[in-house]
Scaffold this active site. Structure first.
Site, mmCIF file in Angstrom:
data_model
loop_
_atom_site.group_PDB
_atom_site.id
_atom_site.type_symbol
_atom_site.label_atom_id
_atom_site.label_comp_id
_atom_site.label_asym_id
_atom_site.label_seq_id
_atom_site.Cartn_x
_atom_site.Cartn_y
_atom_site.Cartn_z
ATOM 1 N N HIS A 127 0.989 -1.215 -0.065
ATOM 2 C CA HIS A 127 0.074 0.175 0.084
ATOM 3 C C HIS A 127 1.001 1.160 -0.127
ATOM 4 O O HIS A 127 2.121 1.066 0.338
ATOM 5 C CB HIS A 127 -0.825 0.077 1.473
ATOM 6 N N TYR A 128 0.397 2.386 -0.313
ATOM 7 C CA TYR A 128 1.361 3.560 -0.487
ATOM 8 C C TYR A 128 1.531 3.946 1.172
ATOM 9 O O TYR A 128 2.548 4.819 1.083
ATOM 10 C CB TYR A 128 0.524 4.646 -1.417
#
Length: 180
Positions: A127-128
């Site tokens: 995920h970022y």
């Protein structure tokens, strides 16, 4: 078993701090559940680099990785960067769907810089967001120094040991610093 709430912990050892000139020489991963219980330890991989690359390390890295035995493991390794990336992704696919876990660790932004340059498929698996234990360490140092000072790390600078310590450190802050 895959669970979108599982967390991926990663640590890299590099020849230095600059991704434009330095490279990854070791990596490890651990998957925990959201309560920080270890579910699985991934492969611990020494990534082969040339003697020329290793000779370019600064004094701190030469000493640290030499004393730990990592430099010799890197010389003897037959695993290149692409293979290490593929093996790690294959492990993670068993535990966490792509794009669900933040990248977890200590000063993890530094590791992510190297992943972005050398292992873009692995970097894209996260995920970022970041779960960076260093943030809590900084805050504890400012607001509750006794909590920060009561956790001691061994600092072996070996990837798997560093992840284990990061998880233990987050558990420490959860118990002594974060209040529900």
């Amino acid at each position: 078993m895959q669970n979108p709430n599982n967390l991926i912990w990663i640590d890299l050892e590099m020849t230095g701090l600059e991704p434009e000139r330095d490279v990854i020489i070791e990596m490890a991963t651990i998957v925990t559940d959201s309560e920080l219980n270890v579910l699985a330890e991934g492969p611990v991989i020494a990534i082969h680099q040339s003697d020329e690359t290793l000779a370019g390390m600064d004094e701190w890295n030469t000493r640290t990785h030499g004393q730990s035995g990592l430099t010799q493991r890197v010389r003897e390794s037959r695993i290149d960067t692409a293979t290490a990336e593929a093996q790690t992704i294959a492990f993670l696919e068993q535990w966490v769907p792509k794009g669900k876990s933040p990248i977890c660790g200590n000063s993890i932004g530094q590791d992510r810089r190297f992943l972005y340059k050398y292992m873009p498929a692995l970097e894209a698996y996260f995920h970022y967001r970041y779960l960076d234990v260093s943030t809590l360490k900084i805050l504890a140092g400012m607001w509750a120094p006794q909590v920060k000072d009561s956790f001691q790390k061994t600092a072996t600078h070996q990837a798997l040991d560093d992840i284990r310590e990061s998880i233990a450190e987050l558990k420490h802050y959860r118990q002594h610093f974060l209040k529900a």
